[in-house]
Write a protein that holds these residues in place. Structure first.
Motif, PDB file in Angstrom:
ATOM      1  N   CYS A 114      30.209  51.981  -6.844  1.00 12.64           N
ATOM      2  CA  CYS A 114      31.870  50.705  -5.851  1.00 12.64           C
ATOM      3  C   CYS A 114      31.223  50.554  -5.472  1.00 12.64           C
ATOM      4  N   LEU A 115      32.184  49.482  -5.098  1.00 13.79           N
ATOM      5  CA  LEU A 115      31.805  48.756  -4.014  1.00 13.79           C
ATOM      6  C   LEU A 115      32.858  48.705  -2.669  1.00 13.79           C
ATOM      7  N   CYS A 116      33.678  50.435  -2.648  1.00 14.48           N
ATOM      8  CA  CYS A 116      34.405  49.909  -1.020  1.00 14.48           C
ATOM      9  C   CYS A 116      33.687  50.443   0.110  1.00 14.48           C
ATOM     10  N   CYS A 140      37.485  48.764  -3.712  1.00 10.99           N
ATOM     11  CA  CYS A 140      36.767  48.722  -4.512  1.00 10.99           C
ATOM     12  C   CYS A 140      36.262  47.202  -5.614  1.00 10.99           C
TER      13      CYS A 140
HETATM   14 ZN    ZN Z   1      36.194  52.613  -4.666  1.00  9.46          ZN
END
Ligand code: ZN
Ligand code: PBG
Length: 334
Positions: A130-132, A140
């Motif tokens: 994920c990116l968050c 995200c």
């Molecule tokens: Zn995320």
């Protein structure tokens, strides 16, 4: 099965179900659900540039650990019989493109290599994709003109997954809830000769207030808006089955339902209607609820943890990600 008054009930003697509850030996013999340490996956938070373990207020008993502690942490788990972990990274650098999420020497990539080097194939390494935690805005995906852009995000997510595979992950678990993420990641992994890396799809991941302790720990609270344009509404069980079906079609190896405890109906339904292994993620808020009640002396922690995790298994989960993995393993080993 329909439960109603059966025709033969009239005139028969009392059915004495208590016969089979009389002694511990008899009760053991008749136990239908068996929770095992082999079902459990433990989350681990690794933080970049940390020098010592750090306790987290919103999740008493859970720590962020530096990469230098990861071997000890995994050893302690495996001493209890837990041989699967899911890694969450807490990077020191965040930017709009989430670059530290796919960097070769990123905190997760580094941790995977450490664990692999030390434990070989004795431990199954899963990574959250994920990116968050890595974006300045805390969403995200990649934000383009104030919106989380699905297809732009896919490009980054596939890079993250490939970098985890490259470092030696056994399974990647995309949790961004972008449409097509499983397909895109499967294609990228296959093209990069990671055909054997499996995908655990966070298929039915709901927009839930039960994630807030996690966001404290992982520093991933969105800076604006919320996650309702990509995470699912808990009002929509049919949509959840649609998400699961899509992920299966896209090539998922294992499907996931998250959170766990308030979603046992979905776990049961997925179990009845699919043939893939089902993973349930008992999230940070579920942990926090039990912990807070136990710390106030209102419930008996060990018994409640055992009851809750067993219920998740009984509903149909084959695997359970839980912050109580180590404790539950210790209880099961007693
Ligand atoms: Zn995320
Ligand atoms: C990353 C991610 C989250 C969780 C797992 N992966 C947080 C979120 O979606 O905000 C939640 C886990 C938990 O609460 O224990 N997207």
């Amino acid at each position: 099965m329909k439960i109603g008054r059966s025709e033969r009930s009239a005139g028969y003697p009392v059915v004495r179900l208590r016969r089979l509850r009389r002694t511990p030996a008899i009760r053991d013999l008749l136990q239908e659900t068996h929770l095992s340490v082999k079902d459990l996956i433990s989350p681990i938070f690794v933080q970049e540039q940390l020098t010592k373990r750090e306790a987290i207020q919103s999740m008493p008993g859970i720590e962020r650990i530096p990469a230098s502690e990861i071997i000890d942490e995994v050893q302690a788990l495996s001493d209890n019989g837990i041989r699967s972990i899911i890694l969450f990274g807490v990077p020191s650098h965040k930017d709009a493109k989430a670059q530290s999420a796919f960097s070769d020497d990123g905190i997760v990539q580094q941790s995977i290599r450490e664990v692999r080097k030390h434990f070989g194939d004795k431990v199954a390494i899963i990574t959250d994709v994920c990116l968050c935690q890595y974006t300045t805005h805390g969403h995200c995906g990649i934000v383009v003109r104030e919106k989380v852009d699905n297809d732009v995000s896919l490009r980054t997510l596939t890079r993250v997954a490939a970098s985890h595979a490259e470092a030696g992950a056994d399974m990647v678990a995309p949790s961004a809830m972008m449409d097509g993420q499983v397909k895109a990641i499967r294609e990228r992994l296959d093209a990069n000769s990671f055909k054997d890396v499996a995908i655990i799809a966070y298929s039915a991941k709901h927009a839930s207030p039960l994630y807030s302790p996690f966001r404290d720990v992982a520093c991933s609270q969105p800076r604006f808006g919320d996650r309702t344009t990509y995470q699912m509404s808990y009002n929509n069980p049919r949509e959840a089955m649609h998400e699961i079906q899509m992920d299966i079609d896209e090539g998922a190896d294992i499907i996931m339902i998250k959170p766990a405890l308030p979603y046992l109906d979905l776990i049961y339904h997925a179990k009845e209607n699919t043939n893939l292994p089902i993973c349930a993620f008992s999230v940070s808020g579920e942990y926090a609820l039990i912990k807070a009640a136990a710390d106030n002396g209102l419930i008996h922690e060990d018994s409640v943890v055992t009851e809750f995790l067993t219920s998740i298994k009984r509903a149909g989960a084959d695997l359970i990600i839980t912050y109580y993995a180590k404790k539950m393993a210790a209880l099961l080993n007693e």
